[in-house]
Write a protein that holds these residues in place. Structure first.
Motif, PDB file in Angstrom:
ATOM      1  N   CYS A  39       1.007  -1.219  -0.064  1.00 12.52           N
ATOM      2  CA  CYS A  39      -0.076   0.020  -0.147  1.00 12.52           C
ATOM      3  C   CYS A  39       1.027   1.311   0.066  1.00 12.52           C
ATOM      4  CB  CYS A  39      -1.112   0.142   1.133  1.00 12.52           C
ATOM      5  SG  CYS A  39      -1.980   1.597   1.342  1.00 12.52           S
TER       6      CYS A  39
ATOM      7  N   CYS B   3      -0.239   3.414   3.344  1.00 12.79           N
ATOM      8  CA  CYS B   3       0.134   3.301   4.731  1.00 12.79           C
ATOM      9  C   CYS B   3       1.192   2.199   4.662  1.00 12.79           C
ATOM     10  CB  CYS B   3      -1.099   2.675   5.579  1.00 12.79           C
ATOM     11  SG  CYS B   3      -1.470   0.985   5.152  1.00 12.79           S
TER      12      CYS B   3
ATOM     13  N   ASN C 102       1.565  -0.848   4.185  1.00  9.30           N
ATOM     14  CA  ASN C 102       1.224  -1.956   4.625  1.00  9.30           C
ATOM     15  C   ASN C 102       1.635  -3.028   3.500  1.00  9.30           C
ATOM     16  OD1 ASN C 102       0.111  -4.375   5.888  1.00  9.30           O
ATOM     17  ND2 ASN C 102      -1.924  -3.794   4.872  1.00  9.30           N
TER      18      ASN C 102
ATOM     19  N   CYS D  61      -6.370  -2.028  -0.017  1.00  4.19           N
ATOM     20  CA  CYS D  61      -5.334  -2.479   1.234  1.00  4.19           C
ATOM     21  C   CYS D  61      -6.206  -2.850   2.270  1.00  4.19           C
ATOM     22  CB  CYS D  61      -4.516  -1.201   1.798  1.00  4.19           C
ATOM     23  SG  CYS D  61      -3.771  -1.188   3.119  1.00  4.19           S
TER      24      CYS D  61
HETATM   25 ZN   LIG Z   1      -3.056   0.923   3.348  1.00  4.74          ZN
END
Ligand SMILES: [Zn+2]
Length: 149
Positions: free
Chosen positions: A116, A119, A121, A134
């Protein structure tokens, strides 16, 4: 004889084609930085994904080198070389207070990994899911990371 030795020299100097190494997951960090030392950090060591994976399999998961090389789809001497390189880099970073940067090496993943961009992730998605979002922040700004970043 001279022709032979020239062509042999050419063969020796050709870059060796390296077999890509299978890894389960990319490292969960982009960079480690020393904290609490005197002065500025003295540089960066680049830890390849396959080097990270060798440390994870052997030292974190506690696998034998034989088990680890089978999982990574490489020979035992190749695993030993990667593992030794990883340990030297990490030792150098600890002793010389260098940053450790994770770098995409010569690897492929055993499944599809995404990152992502909102963020940061890291996650996998089953092929049956067509909506690529995400799972943490529901952003659609994700990138496929099974190749060089
Ligand atoms: Zn994310």
């Amino acid at each position: 004889m001279r022709v032979f030795s020239l062509s042999l020299q050419k063969i020796i100097s050709m870059p060796r084609r390296r077999q890509p190494r299978k890894i389960v997951a990319p490292p969960k960090f982009r960079e480690y930085r020393p904290y609490g030392h005197q002065g500025e950090s003295t540089g960066t060591v680049e830890l390849l994904y396959e080097e990270y994976e060798s440390i994870k399999l052997a030292d974190y998961d506690g696998l034998s080198h034989h088990q680890a090389c089978v999982l990574m789809g490489i020979s035992r001497p190749t695993f030993a070389r990667i593992y030794e390189s990883a340990r030297r880099k990490i030792a150098q970073a600890l002793v010389e207070t260098k940053k450790i940067k994770s770098v995409f090496g010569n690897v492929y993943f055993d499944r599809n990994w995404y990152k992502c961009t909102k963020c940061h992730n890291l996650f996998t998605l089953p092929d049956s899911i067509h909506e690529r979002l995400c799972p943490m922040c529901k952003s659609n700004k994700i990138e496929f990371i099974n190749s060089n970043q």
